[in-house]
Design an enzyme around this catalytic site. Sequence first.
Site, PDB file in Angstrom:
ATOM      1  N   MET A 114       0.821  -0.379   4.366  1.00  0.00           N
ATOM      2  CA  MET A 114      -0.274  -1.041   4.998  1.00  0.00           C
ATOM      3  C   MET A 114      -0.498  -2.541   4.365  1.00  0.00           C
ATOM      4  O   MET A 114       0.029  -2.671   3.313  1.00  0.00           O
ATOM      5  CB  MET A 114      -1.683   0.154   4.522  1.00  0.00           C
ATOM      6  CG  MET A 114      -1.600   1.376   5.479  1.00  0.00           C
ATOM      7  SD  MET A 114      -2.830   2.227   4.747  1.00  0.00           S
ATOM      8  CE  MET A 114      -2.543   3.878   5.385  1.00  0.00           C
ATOM      9  N   SER A 147       4.390   0.445   0.491  1.00  0.00           N
ATOM     10  CA  SER A 147       3.296   1.069   0.189  1.00  0.00           C
ATOM     11  C   SER A 147       3.444   2.465   0.975  1.00  0.00           C
ATOM     12  O   SER A 147       4.059   3.134   0.749  1.00  0.00           O
ATOM     13  CB  SER A 147       2.095   0.481   0.584  1.00  0.00           C
ATOM     14  OG  SER A 147       0.849   1.021   0.357  1.00  0.00           O
ATOM     15  N   THR A 148       2.557   2.719   2.071  1.00  0.00           N
ATOM     16  CA  THR A 148       2.341   3.742   2.737  1.00  0.00           C
ATOM     17  C   THR A 148       3.893   4.189   3.302  1.00  0.00           C
ATOM     18  O   THR A 148       4.077   3.036   4.158  1.00  0.00           O
ATOM     19  CB  THR A 148       1.398   3.760   3.792  1.00  0.00           C
ATOM     20  OG1 THR A 148       0.241   3.353   3.266  1.00  0.00           O
ATOM     21  CG2 THR A 148       1.074   5.469   4.493  1.00  0.00           C
ATOM     22  N   HIS A 191       2.991   1.193  -4.285  1.00  0.00           N
ATOM     23  CA  HIS A 191       1.648   1.302  -4.392  1.00  0.00           C
ATOM     24  C   HIS A 191       1.198   2.840  -4.810  1.00  0.00           C
ATOM     25  O   HIS A 191       1.274   3.867  -3.778  1.00  0.00           O
ATOM     26  CB  HIS A 191       0.756   1.056  -3.172  1.00  0.00           C
ATOM     27  CG  HIS A 191       0.787  -0.482  -2.847  1.00  0.00           C
ATOM     28  ND1 HIS A 191       0.053  -0.980  -1.784  1.00  0.00           N
ATOM     29  CD2 HIS A 191       1.092  -1.645  -3.655  1.00  0.00           C
ATOM     30  CE1 HIS A 191       0.483  -2.497  -1.940  1.00  0.00           C
ATOM     31  NE2 HIS A 191       0.981  -2.726  -2.964  1.00  0.00           N
ATOM     32  N   ASP A 204       0.461  -7.171   1.279  1.00  0.00           N
ATOM     33  CA  ASP A 204       0.863  -7.286   0.012  1.00  0.00           C
ATOM     34  C   ASP A 204       2.423  -7.692  -0.106  1.00  0.00           C
ATOM     35  O   ASP A 204       3.168  -6.628   0.525  1.00  0.00           O
ATOM     36  CB  ASP A 204       0.619  -6.151  -0.983  1.00  0.00           C
ATOM     37  CG  ASP A 204       1.018  -6.135  -2.314  1.00  0.00           C
ATOM     38  OD1 ASP A 204       0.913  -7.449  -2.784  1.00  0.00           O
ATOM     39  OD2 ASP A 204       1.304  -5.388  -3.101  1.00  0.00           O
TER      40      ASP A 204
END
Length: 387
Positions: A328, A208-209, A235, A331
């Site tokens: 973050m 993600s991030t 993401h 997940d």
Amino acid sequence: MTVSVLVVDDSGFFRKRLTEILTSSGQIKVVGAATNGREGVELAEKLRPDVITMDYEMPVMDGISAVREIMRKHPIPVLMFSSLTYEGARVTLDALEAGAVDFLPKNFEEIARDNSQLQKILIDRILDVARSRPGNRPVAAARTEPSVPASRAPGVSARPRPDNTPRQRPDTDSSAAPAGSPSDTEAPRRHARRGAAKHYAVVGIGTSTGGPVALQKVLTALPATFPAPIVLVQHMPASFTPAFAERLNKLCRIEVRQAQDGDLLRPGLALLAPGGKQMMVENRGGQPRIRILPGDERLNYKPCVDVTFGSLARSFPGKTLGVILTGMGSDGKEGCRMMKQSGSDIWSQDEKSSVIYGMPMAVAKAGLTDDVLSLDEIGPRLAEGVC
């Protein structure tokens, strides 16, 4: 502790609206505002805020140039505001490579239609970015030529700054480790085991991030003859994944493209989950293929690492490798649990090299990780350890 923010945008209306939202909680203080990139660079040096919000299209100096200047002079976490268009995606990816940590749509209706939800998302994202580690963004490989539903306001990521001492960030109760904190949030380091190469039916990578540049770092280390198929879950909104896949394909020796329903898995091909949808892998008749499904509103992320990794566990029990990179939230933890229960292997990125140590921490703390590796190690380990 209050988080200080510098707002950089040439629109007076946007500066005023964003300031009103951010200061409404009492957790954030807007310490300055700039109307162009040059002024933003100067105020960043003068005010040294915890976070900078940055528009990308401004007079005098654009946002991407301003991010580069800030990262060169005094790295500070930057949150970009951009449009959810194909061109907006290209510009945002450039900004992330220049050093921005994350981004959100500038059109607030694309984040949330309810004002209270919008306020929560914006404030939470600023606090998350304040906890990021801007010093850990990897140097991009040489060129060869937002927690909200990811389909609406996903987190993506960032490029590294010079190896300066990171500024200490405000402590909060996030799952991400604050910069400069001890490693008590991280599972005990497992050093890379340089054993014989192992065969995997598929390699799955979730992030993600921090993911866009981290994926670039990992995938550019792989040879064109990489012997396993790869599925990627980042993401990211639907309008961004085509541009991101194209970008990776230009930089990598393996082939990278956005996945389509019915795509067959094959060695040397990395398939990126499309934003706003779910990607699963099925194995019927010995021909593994991709299934693209509508994004389930009950799931927070679209695409979701848990969904894809769960399908890998069912389709290839004991024959897959899962890799969790910076991001973050958590997940991927349940998907890795399913893979681990089936006998597959799991690697996770270490805290020190993660922009946000959330997803890899969740996997490591759950005891699911076989190896905790730095970002610099993951690509070479894949190239050497997969046959």
